[in-house]
Enzyme design. Structure first.
Site, PDB file in Angstrom:
ATOM      1  N   VAL A 244       0.937  -1.106   0.033  1.00 13.02           N
ATOM      2  CA  VAL A 244      -0.136   0.073  -0.125  1.00 13.02           C
ATOM      3  C   VAL A 244       0.949   1.247  -0.181  1.00 13.02           C
ATOM      4  O   VAL A 244       2.126   1.031   0.533  1.00 13.02           O
ATOM      5  CB  VAL A 244      -0.889  -0.096   1.162  1.00 13.02           C
ATOM      6  CG1 VAL A 244      -1.945  -1.275   1.180  1.00 13.02           C
ATOM      7  CG2 VAL A 244      -0.170   0.200   2.331  1.00 13.02           C
ATOM      8  N   SER A 245       0.381   2.306  -0.262  1.00 15.78           N
ATOM      9  CA  SER A 245       0.896   3.593  -0.348  1.00 15.78           C
ATOM     10  C   SER A 245       2.195   3.441  -1.096  1.00 15.78           C
ATOM     11  O   SER A 245       2.271   3.241  -2.343  1.00 15.78           O
ATOM     12  CB  SER A 245       0.996   4.142   1.259  1.00 15.78           C
ATOM     13  OG  SER A 245       1.281   5.579   1.133  1.00 15.78           O
ATOM     14  N   ASN A 246       3.351   4.084  -0.521  1.00 16.70           N
ATOM     15  CA  ASN A 246       4.568   3.924  -1.451  1.00 16.70           C
ATOM     16  C   ASN A 246       4.900   2.418  -1.679  1.00 16.70           C
ATOM     17  O   ASN A 246       5.412   2.563  -2.846  1.00 16.70           O
ATOM     18  CB  ASN A 246       5.728   4.652  -0.420  1.00 16.70           C
ATOM     19  CG  ASN A 246       5.768   6.049  -0.529  1.00 16.70           C
ATOM     20  OD1 ASN A 246       4.964   6.741  -0.962  1.00 16.70           O
ATOM     21  ND2 ASN A 246       6.486   6.808   0.489  1.00 16.70           N
TER      22      ASN A 246
ATOM     23  N   GLY B 281       2.709   0.426  -2.626  1.00 17.34           N
ATOM     24  CA  GLY B 281       1.993   0.134  -3.676  1.00 17.34           C
ATOM     25  C   GLY B 281       2.140   0.745  -4.819  1.00 17.34           C
ATOM     26  O   GLY B 281       2.479  -0.233  -6.104  1.00 17.34           O
TER      27      GLY B 281
ATOM     28  N   GLY C  27      -2.993  -1.029  -2.579  1.00 21.47           N
ATOM     29  CA  GLY C  27      -3.877  -0.265  -2.232  1.00 21.47           C
ATOM     30  C   GLY C  27      -3.210   1.239  -2.032  1.00 21.47           C
ATOM     31  O   GLY C  27      -2.137   1.433  -1.834  1.00 21.47           O
TER      32      GLY C  27
END
EC number: 3.1.1.22
Length: 696
Positions: free
Chosen positions: A308-310, A312, A333
């Site tokens: 997720v985030s970075n 991801g 995500g």
């Protein structure tokens, strides 16, 4: 096929050759030795965990221990052991990415005790297995990306699988353990972690103390290339800096001068290759009495790039860069991703183009850091969640003063605070922030998420040294009452590996503005260090210090090479706006891949970036856990890969907030979380020919 050493043993050689060819046809072992990838630097640490006293998922804490609000204690707080630091790192990182409250879903919809079908069948959820830990480096001794592979005892060598869990944010190597690692371990897959070369590496400049790969501490000179990170300063430069700016700290993501985001995709691919090596080392037979063979070659193992985030964004970048079939599919995500947009790309909502999309983080984060404190003063945002340890009166004063300074500088219009705040909010809307995220603008700044990101990424994108004090910001310990830079009662360094997130303020190290001796940036001036925030913004708008070139270097093309992929993001995301991340990526993907694309996108209404904030009053009543849908997406992809089940088409998932009283919302139920539909009808998201159209 290696035939060296067969000599005249023709019959034996022929038999071996036949067996080798049969094995190769079935993805099995050959007589070739298993070779450690060339990028692995130094030795590999291998540790087995029994699944009782210690384990892969919970570090022996179990579901109950992870739920404890108190961090596991160190026997000696000044010298924690590597095992203690690992335990605290798993505890803190697990909790950082999911809602840990029972009412919010922990222990019921997710958690170590919850199986892949969503049932409470796994008890404390401890998972036995083996860890392999090493650095990846380019020979300089300065990259030192941490790689970690977890192989659960349930791994089936005949049905091998790998899940990547690249760290989110700037977290250490366990930074995606709850977001992706947990699902992989429960599935019986090896999990390939990496810290992306940011990895919570810290240096206490005054004592010249650094962290090692396991979080323990060492003198930077003695550590040498074994350091997770050491600032690139001569001894003379370090002494001069310490004299002028005592009690300061350097962090790897901000101060490595390497723009690590450029290599996030590569680091993720390296973590997969390292996992292949580990699996061959564990499951291939001996080929000469002492060396393992090669049972698995690139492409032999079902591998899902997830996080997720970075993390991801790193997974998407890795899939784009993959030339050897290391990655089979992608599930991410809320990806932080900077997309190289074609001129004809467009993002629409119910047929109407949005005002802005596809901006890089350097643009939108520095704008938000400048405007959010003022926008938060708008009466239209009354009742917004409050996420600050500062007294409300102090925060309100900051908001009023930031508006006044912005107005004096001609950056917002209006003769009073309310009109100025309304203009600041309107500018954020014009810059691509959705009205769905309005009530989170205050929280993103008050929690210091946006200021921390603006400062860290500006440093990274300009390859600045800690000695540069970019835009007059630095990282330091401070007096709790006044915010002034001060020597700590005890160094934060022993616990920084376990408790830190790599982006100050974290683990007792704060973001300061260097007025006088330095003060917490929120308190340094009445307008909360406006001059520094404006400086950060101008680095982007004026194209200073090579920031545009370094941002260009991290952009991706949204070409997943035909790999099946799922992106999940909350519509209310105020940290990584959906217009600039997922929607932009899908639009560009429809150009880059066209009809070859197997990418689907699920946009979750009432979903925002930080599930860990959901227990906070006002978050609990308004927002739902995006993590729940990340898990569903992983299950959908698994069924797609293993049984050919089609992926549900791109769609808006219309969730139902829990409602109730802020701070006492009713328990989350399945009624709040509708399933991902195989036939979304009016909720379908259309994408093609460079356009994405998302129904409102």
């Amino acid at each position: 096929m290696d035939t060296h050493g067969w000599g005249s043993r023709i019959l034996v050689g022929a038999a071996l050759a036949a067996l080798t060819m049969l094995g190769a046809c079935n993805g099995d072992e050959t007589a070739e030795r298993n070779q450690l990838p060339v990028f692995v630097s130094g030795s590999v640490r291998t540790t087995a965990y029994d699944g009782a006293s210690d384990d892969l998922l919970t570090a022996g804490l179990g579901k109950t221990g992870l739920a404890s609000a108190a961090a596991p204690a160190f026997a000696d707080p000044s010298r924690p052991t590597a095992a203690e630091l690992r335990r605290v790192a798993i505890w803190s990182n697990y909790r950082a990415l999911v809602d840990m409250s029972a009412n919010g879903g922990y222990g019921r919809f997710w958690g170590p005790n919850v199986d892949l079908d969503g049932n409470d069948t796994l008890g404390e959820g401890k998972i036995a297995g083996t860890e392999y830990l090493a650095y990846a480096d380019d020979g300089s001794g300065r990259k030192n990306v941490t790689l970690l592979v977890q192989v659960p005892a349930s791994f089936d060598p005949a049905q091998p699988c790998i899940v990547t869990a690249t760290s989110s944010g700037s977290r250490g190597v366990y930074g995606a353990i709850s977001a992706a690692g947990e699902w992989g371990l429960k599935r019986g897959c090896a999990v390939a972690y990496n810290d992306k070369g940011g990895g919570n590496g810290a240096q206490e400049l005054g004592s010249n103390t650094v962290t090692l790969i396991d979080g323990t501490l060492a003198n930077a000179v003695l550590a040498g290339s074994a350091s997770l990170f050491t600032a690139n300063l001569t001894s003379g430069d370090l002494a001069a800096f310490n004299s002028r700016f005592p009690n300061r700290y350097a962090f790897k993501h901000a101060h490595s001068q390497q723009n690590p985001e450029h290599d996030w995709g590569r680091a993720t691919l390296q973590s997969v290759e390292f996992a292949y090596w580990a699996l061959n080392q564990q499951f291939a037979p001996l080929v000469d009495g002492s060396h393992r063979g090669v049972r698995y070659r690139a492409g032999d193992i079902t591998t899902i790039a997830a996080s997720v985030s970075n993390g991801g964004g790193a997974a998407l970048a890795a899939a784009e860069q993959d030339t050897r079939r290391w990655i089979t599919a992608v599930v991410v995500g809320e990806p932080q991703i900077n997309v190289r947009m074609a001129p004809n790309a467009v993002v629409r909502e119910s047929g109407r183009p949005v005002p802005s999309f596809g901006r890089p983080l350097a643009d939108y984060a520095t704008l938000a850091n400048l405007l959010e404190p003022c926008a938060a003063a708008s009466a239209s945002l009354a009742g917004e969640p409050y996420l600050s340890a500062l007294p409300l009166a102090t925060t309100q004063s900051i908001r009023t003063q930031r508006c006044a300074t912005l107005a004096a500088a001609g950056l917002v219009s209006g003769a009073d605070t309310q009109s100025q705040a309304a203009d600041a909010l309107a500018q954020l809307h014009a810059a691509g922030y959705l009205a769905d995220s309005d009530l989170l603008q205050a929280s993103m700044w008050d929690s210091q998420a946006i200021p921390a990101i603006a400062v860290t990424y500006a440093n990274a994108y300009t390859r600045s040294s800690v000695a540069d004090n970019l835009c007059n910001f630095s990282f330091a310990t401070t007096n709790a009452a006044t915010g002034a830079v001060a020597a700590p009662a005890a160094s934060p360094m022993p616990a920084v590996f376990g408790l830190g997130n790599g982006v100050p303020p974290t683990a007792g190290i704060n973001l300061v503005f260097n007025t006088g001796a330095g003060v917490d940036h929120r308190l340094a001036t009445p307008d909360a260090s406006f001059a520094g925030a404006l400086c950060l913004r101008q680095l982007w708008t004026n194209g200073m210090l090579d920031m545009p070139a370094n941002v260009e270097a991290v952009r991706v093309n949204a070409n997943l090479q035909g790999k099946p992929a799922i992106i999940v993001q909350g519509r209310s995301d105020a940290l990584v706006p959906v217009n600039h991340a997922s929607r932009a990526y899908v639009a560009q993907n429809s150009i880059s891949e066209g009809g070859r694309s197997q990418l689907v996108f699920y946009e979750v209404t009432n979903g925002q970036h930080f599930d860990a904030f959901l227990p906070v009053a006002g978050f609990d009543t308004r927002f739902v856990p995006v993590h729940y849908y990340n898990v569903q997406a992983l299950n959908l992809m698994w069924r797609h890969l293993k049984s050919g089940a089609p992926l549900p088409p791109s769609q808006v998932i219309r969730t139902v907030p829990r409602g109730g009283t802020p701070g006492a919302a009713p328990a989350l139920t399945s009624a709040n979380l509708p399933p991902i539909s195989t036939a979304p009808g009016a909720n379908a998201i259309a994408a093609g020919a460079g356009a994405i159209d998302v129904p409102l």
